[in-house]
Write an enzyme that holds these catalytic residues in place. Structure first.
Site, mmCIF file in Angstrom:
data_model
loop_
_atom_site.group_PDB
_atom_site.id
_atom_site.type_symbol
_atom_site.label_atom_id
_atom_site.label_comp_id
_atom_site.label_asym_id
_atom_site.label_seq_id
_atom_site.Cartn_x
_atom_site.Cartn_y
_atom_site.Cartn_z
ATOM 1 N N HIS A 130 0.848 -1.199 0.000
ATOM 2 C CA HIS A 130 0.000 0.000 0.000
ATOM 3 C C HIS A 130 0.884 1.249 0.000
ATOM 4 C CE1 HIS A 130 -3.360 2.393 2.351
ATOM 5 N NE2 HIS A 130 -2.938 3.037 1.276
ATOM 6 N N HIS A 149 1.461 4.944 -2.588
ATOM 7 C CA HIS A 149 1.010 5.705 -3.758
ATOM 8 C C HIS A 149 2.214 6.344 -4.441
ATOM 9 C CE1 HIS A 149 -3.294 5.564 -2.494
ATOM 10 N NE2 HIS A 149 -2.741 5.414 -1.304
ATOM 11 N N HIS A 199 -9.821 1.643 -0.529
ATOM 12 C CA HIS A 199 -9.564 2.376 0.715
ATOM 13 C C HIS A 199 -10.883 2.443 1.484
ATOM 14 C CE1 HIS A 199 -5.794 3.578 -1.056
ATOM 15 N NE2 HIS A 199 -5.495 4.378 -0.063
ATOM 16 N N GLU A 255 -10.604 4.059 6.799
ATOM 17 C CA GLU A 255 -9.508 4.991 7.115
ATOM 18 C C GLU A 255 -10.085 6.083 8.010
ATOM 19 O OE1 GLU A 255 -7.833 7.120 3.755
ATOM 20 O OE2 GLU A 255 -6.088 7.791 4.923
ATOM 21 N N ASP A 284 1.933 4.057 2.838
ATOM 22 C CA ASP A 284 0.915 4.893 2.191
ATOM 23 C C ASP A 284 1.579 5.956 1.301
ATOM 24 O OD1 ASP A 284 -1.685 5.494 1.604
ATOM 25 O OD2 ASP A 284 -2.182 6.408 3.524
ATOM 26 N N ASP A 285 2.137 6.978 1.921
ATOM 27 C CA ASP A 285 2.758 8.096 1.199
ATOM 28 C C ASP A 285 4.060 8.462 1.911
ATOM 29 O OD1 ASP A 285 0.438 8.785 -0.680
ATOM 30 O OD2 ASP A 285 -0.532 8.804 1.267
HETATM 31 N N1 ADE Z 1 -4.273 8.828 -1.692
HETATM 32 C C1 ADE Z 1 -3.040 8.882 -1.219
HETATM 33 N N2 ADE Z 1 -3.026 8.674 0.104
HETATM 34 C C2 ADE Z 1 -4.308 8.482 0.470
HETATM 35 C C3 ADE Z 1 -4.944 8.218 1.706
HETATM 36 N N3 ADE Z 1 -4.273 8.107 2.848
HETATM 37 N N4 ADE Z 1 -6.283 8.098 1.707
HETATM 38 C C4 ADE Z 1 -6.971 8.211 0.577
HETATM 39 N N5 ADE Z 1 -6.423 8.447 -0.607
HETATM 40 C C5 ADE Z 1 -5.093 8.590 -0.658
HETATM 41 ZN ZN ZN Z 2 -3.551 4.898 0.579
#
Ligand code: ADE
Ligand code: ZN
Length: 337
Positions: free
Chosen positions: A19, A21, A199, A202, A279-280
């Site tokens: 997971h 991006h 997703h 969250e 995630d990021d």
């Molecule tokens: N796109 C990138 N990170 C995200 C996240 N945490 N939640 C939803 N969309 C995303």
């Molecule tokens: Zn994500």
């Protein structure tokens, strides 16, 4: 072995991450460079990037995400992101990754999808050719762009299949539109050979996760921690093959689940399959090992840390390859069998 020793061992061992991006993998230095090239005052220096790592909710983070995406003006810019991403995979010994790449965002930016796809593909293929590990793609649509935009992502893939794509996911604002609105999108996946992810859980609670299960039939859920509020749903997840790709630093930074309140350990101990991911990583300033460190801080035992690491490979959509570590002969912590 104690948790510190388990973390040291994990640093050296091949790991999987399911997971993350593409746009969120941008290094802060790359972000400054992109902003300069675009004449944008948004990220003048590294301090400005680091100052935007905490949010007062998911919308605040998604607004930063939009700012980042608006700096991407060419396929070469996407190649820069892909290089940041693969450099991190190498650095962290992540030998298998599933990466969300978003034709919906490329479309919004007015860029040519095939040119962007080819630029990213060249970087990912080079990473594999040099023996650093495997990368697979999850084609990503954005929930708040709506179902028509999601259908367009699949139309593109139907017309120009990307062999590297093994799944399809829905990111963005979970609360913007109900899962049911995307049922017709997800019904197309099987024929396109794409595994379903979404997703959910969250910022949404158990109802959002239950809706996602009902209407989209995902094989994995990105985040999913919101399911913890409903014991019956947790039992259902534990009985199922659905894994949760949990991102502890992301949840903490967006305020969705401050780390001390994360239910991840309770989910794991209830028998739910959990994988850990960043995630990021570029935007949250985290690493995969950092995520394992968070789990250890919550009280996970060395066996639990190892079980989560194994789940990263077992819940992968691509068939096992030579980068998958051998199955351990024994192991008492529960994982999917
Ligand atoms: N796109 C990138 N990170 C995200 C996240 N945490 N939640 C939803 N969309 C995303
Ligand atoms: Zn994500």
């Amino acid at each position: 072995m104690n948790a510190a020793e388990a973390l040291r061992a994990l640093r050296l061992r091949p790991k999987a991450e399911l997971h993350l991006h593409l746009e969120g993998s941008v290094r802060p230095a790359t972000l400054v460079r992109l902003a300069r090239a675009a004449g944008s005052p948004l990220f003048p220096d590294l301090a400005a990037v680091r100052a935007r790592r905490r949010f007062d909710g998911l919308p605040g983070f998604l607004s930063l995400y939009r700012d980042v995406c608006r700096l991407l003006r060419s396929p070469a810019d996407f190649a820069l992101l892909a290089r940041d991403l693969t450099a991190r995979l190498r650095r962290e010994r992540i030998t298998y990754a599933e990466v969300y790449v978003s034709p919906a965002i490329v479309d919004r930016l007015g860029l040519d999808w095939l040119a962007v796809r080819d630029a990213v593909e060249a970087v990912f293929a080079g990473h594999e050719r040099r023996g650093h590990g495997r990368i697979r793609v999850l084609l990503d649509a954005v929930r708040h762009f709506g179902p028509d935009a999601a259908h367009r992502v699949l139309d593109l893939h139907a017309r120009h299949p990307w062999p590297r794509a093994v799944g399809f996911g829905l990111g963005g604002d979970e609360l913007a539109l109900p899962a049911r609105d995307f049922a017709s999108v997800y019904r197309r996946l099987d024929r396109l050979g794409l595994a379903p992810v979404v997703h959910a859980g969250e910022v949404g609670g158990p109802d959002s996760v239950a809706d996602a299960l009902r209407w989209l039939k995902p094989r994995r859920i990105a985040h999913g921690v919101g399911a913890a509020g409903d014991p019956a749903l947790v039992r259902r997840l534990a009985r199922s093959d659905v894994a949760l790709d949990v991102c502890l630093t992301s949840n903490d930074a967006t305020g969705a689940f401050p780390l001390p309140r994360s239910p991840v350990l309770a989910l794991l101990r209830a028998g739910v399959t959990v994988t850990l991911a960043t995630d990021d990583p570029g935007l949250f300033g985290t690493t995969l090992l950092g995520e394992y460190r968070c789990l250890a801080r919550l009280g996970a035992t060395p066996l639990e840390l190892a079980a989560v690491a194994r789940s990263g490979f077992r819940a992968a959509f691509a068939p096992p390859g030579r980068h998958q570590p051998p199955r351990p002969a024994t192991g008492s912590a529960r994982t999917r069998s």
